[in-house]
Design an enzyme around this catalytic site. Structure first.
Site, PDB file in Angstrom:
ATOM      1  N   THR A  84      20.806 -13.053 -60.546  1.00 29.20           N
ATOM      2  CA  THR A  84      21.662 -14.004 -61.237  1.00 29.20           C
ATOM      3  C   THR A  84      23.117 -13.647 -60.978  1.00 29.20           C
ATOM      4  O   THR A  84      23.489 -12.475 -61.024  1.00 29.20           O
ATOM      5  CB  THR A  84      21.376 -14.028 -62.759  1.00 29.20           C
ATOM      6  OG1 THR A  84      22.266 -14.953 -63.394  1.00 29.20           O
ATOM      7  CG2 THR A  84      21.536 -12.666 -63.396  1.00 29.20           C
TER       8      THR A  84
ATOM      9  N   HIS B 211      11.521  -0.881 -69.441  1.00 28.82           N
ATOM     10  CA  HIS B 211      11.351   0.572 -69.471  1.00 28.82           C
ATOM     11  C   HIS B 211       9.886   0.975 -69.647  1.00 28.82           C
ATOM     12  O   HIS B 211       9.540   2.160 -69.512  1.00 28.82           O
ATOM     13  CB  HIS B 211      12.180   1.161 -70.622  1.00 28.82           C
ATOM     14  CG  HIS B 211      12.642   2.563 -70.383  1.00 28.82           C
ATOM     15  ND1 HIS B 211      12.030   3.407 -69.488  1.00 28.82           N
ATOM     16  CD2 HIS B 211      13.654   3.279 -70.923  1.00 28.82           C
ATOM     17  CE1 HIS B 211      12.648   4.582 -69.486  1.00 28.82           C
ATOM     18  NE2 HIS B 211      13.638   4.531 -70.359  1.00 28.82           N
TER      19      HIS B 211
END
Length: 434
Positions: A352, A405
């Protein structure tokens, strides 16, 4: 009479919102003609007529939510008969209207009085006087529900327009209501929800969220709730890429008929880094990590109706020109509302570029079920200490990597972003690794 139903759209789409009717009652349509535009949570699609004839009835309005299989219109397959009957009924209405206009004023007044006697107290008597009052449709509806005369309500809008909150305020202030007050338990759920909405003392405008915006909001919240999302940052010296681009942009455009932008450099760099750190090109399914051996890169594109992420397929097999053409193609489709469902499905990683809007630093949100997204930002000259301790003004860009994560450790994320930095700062390395 033939019924037109919402057709099967795609495996993952079961409902939509009518964005625009392309026909009206009385229009002649042929089988296959588009009759409405349906907004889904991914793309807008056209629904076609499945029979020849004349539109006899539109059963849904623009803005209505519909599901697959719902009947939305009816087609009279005897088009000429339908059209002629409509004409004759229209002529009868016109004749009746003309006759009514010829009646003497006294007769009209007598008719009006008799109509008022037949109507229940507190209903139409108010409405006749209320027609000249400036009020929103929602306010009129609310006033009818509470049995309040709009002429007795003071508008807080500077333009004098009565709004639903004005009606509610008048009701709380003791305005006359001919309907008995019901307990909160007896009120419909819809009315309860309206009462729960925050009321404002100053003018506001309520805008219904489009289906796509609702889906975007829902999915972004889901990502933040389900993923262990973190973001790491780095900065890239764009000097060498900008020089290479400046030197080659004219010959590149002349040869390939497309401009050489920065996105192709970062796409190549991302592909090279994903090959070294495959967990960032993966997704979680249950207790398994699915590492993808393909590189379909999503390109976030901002449109008037919200953010969409079309996919450039097999970016690892494309050269710079192929990537630039792929990006230009999906961006044009997105802005022209021509994207198909297959254009949006199956991406493995997303890029992006908020820098085109002037963003200096941001935290991109994951495009689920992907576990990584690369955010690019504005290029600005900043002081940089060189290896010989001299200080130079260099075109610098902050880059960000948001990652899940749960399967990507901080070490991997930092090394991934640093690898992109190295390839962008050394375009020759980029050509070899990307």
């Amino acid at each position: 009479m033939k019924e037109i139903k919402v057709p099967e759209l795609a495996e993952s789409i079961t409902e939509g919102t009518i964005a625009e009717w392309l026909v009206k009652k009385g229009d002649h349509v042929s089988k296959g003609d588009p009759i409405l535009e349906l907004e889904t949570d991914k793309v807008n699609v056209e629904v076609n007529a499945d029979a020849d004839g004349v539109i006899a009835e539109l059963l849904k309005e623009e803005g209505d939510d519909v599901e697959v299989g719902d009947v939305i219109a009816k087609v009279d397959e005897n088009g000429e008969a339908s059209a002629s009957s409509e004409d004759s009924s229209g002529d009868q209405q016109a004749e009746a209207s003309a006759a009514e206009q010829k009646e003497e004023p006294q007769q009209q007044e007598q008719k009006q009085e008799s109509k008022q006697e037949e109507q229940p107290a507190g209903s139409s008597g108010q409405n006749n006087g209320n027609k000249d009052i400036v009020a929103t449709p929602a306010a009129r509806k609310r006033a009818r529900e509470l049995g309040i005369d709009l002429s007795s309500i003071s508008a807080r809008d500077p333009l004098g327009r009565i709004r639903p909150e004005d009606v509610d305020a008048a009701a709380k202030g003791g305005s006359k209501s001919e309907e008995p007050k019901s307990s909160s338990n007896d009120k419909p759920k819809k009315e309860k929800k309206e009462e729960e909405k925050t009321q404002f003392e100053k003018p506001v405008e309520r805008i219904k969220m489009s289906r796509r915006r609702q889906t975007i909001a829902k999915r972004l919240v889901e990502v933040q709730q389900e993923a262990a999302m973190l973001t790491t940052f780095n900065e890239v010296d764009m000097t060498n890429v900008m020089k290479l681009r400046s030197d080659r942009k004219e010959s590149f455009q002349k040869k390939h008929d497309v401009k050489l932008g920065f996105m192709s450099f970062f796409t190549k760099a991302a592909v090279g880094a994903l090959k070294e750190f495959p967990n960032l090109n993966a997704e979680i399914q249950g207790n398994e990590i699915i590492q993808k051996k393909f590189y379909d890169i999503g390109m976030a594109v901002s449109t008037d109706e919200g953010l969409v992420v079309p996919v450039v397929r097999d970016a690892d097999r494309l050269d710079f020109a192929g990537i630039e053409k792929g990006i230009a193609d999906v961006a044009t489709k997105a802005r022209n509302k021509e994207l198909q469902l297959e254009d949006l499905q199956g991406g493995s990683f997303t890029i992006t570029n908020g820098g085109i809007f002037g963003s200096m630093l941001s935290t991109p949100i994951l495009n689920s079920p992907q576990v990584g997204i690369l955010g690019l930002h504005n290029i600005e000259k900043r002081a940089k200490v060189m290896p010989d301790d001299s200080i130079e003004a260099r075109p610098m860009m902050y880059i960000a990597l948001s990652y899940d994560h749960r399967i990507v450790d901080g070490k991997e994320a930092v090394q991934f972003l640093r690898r992109i930095k190295e390839m962008i700062e050394d375009p020759y390395d980029l050509l070899l690794e990307g």
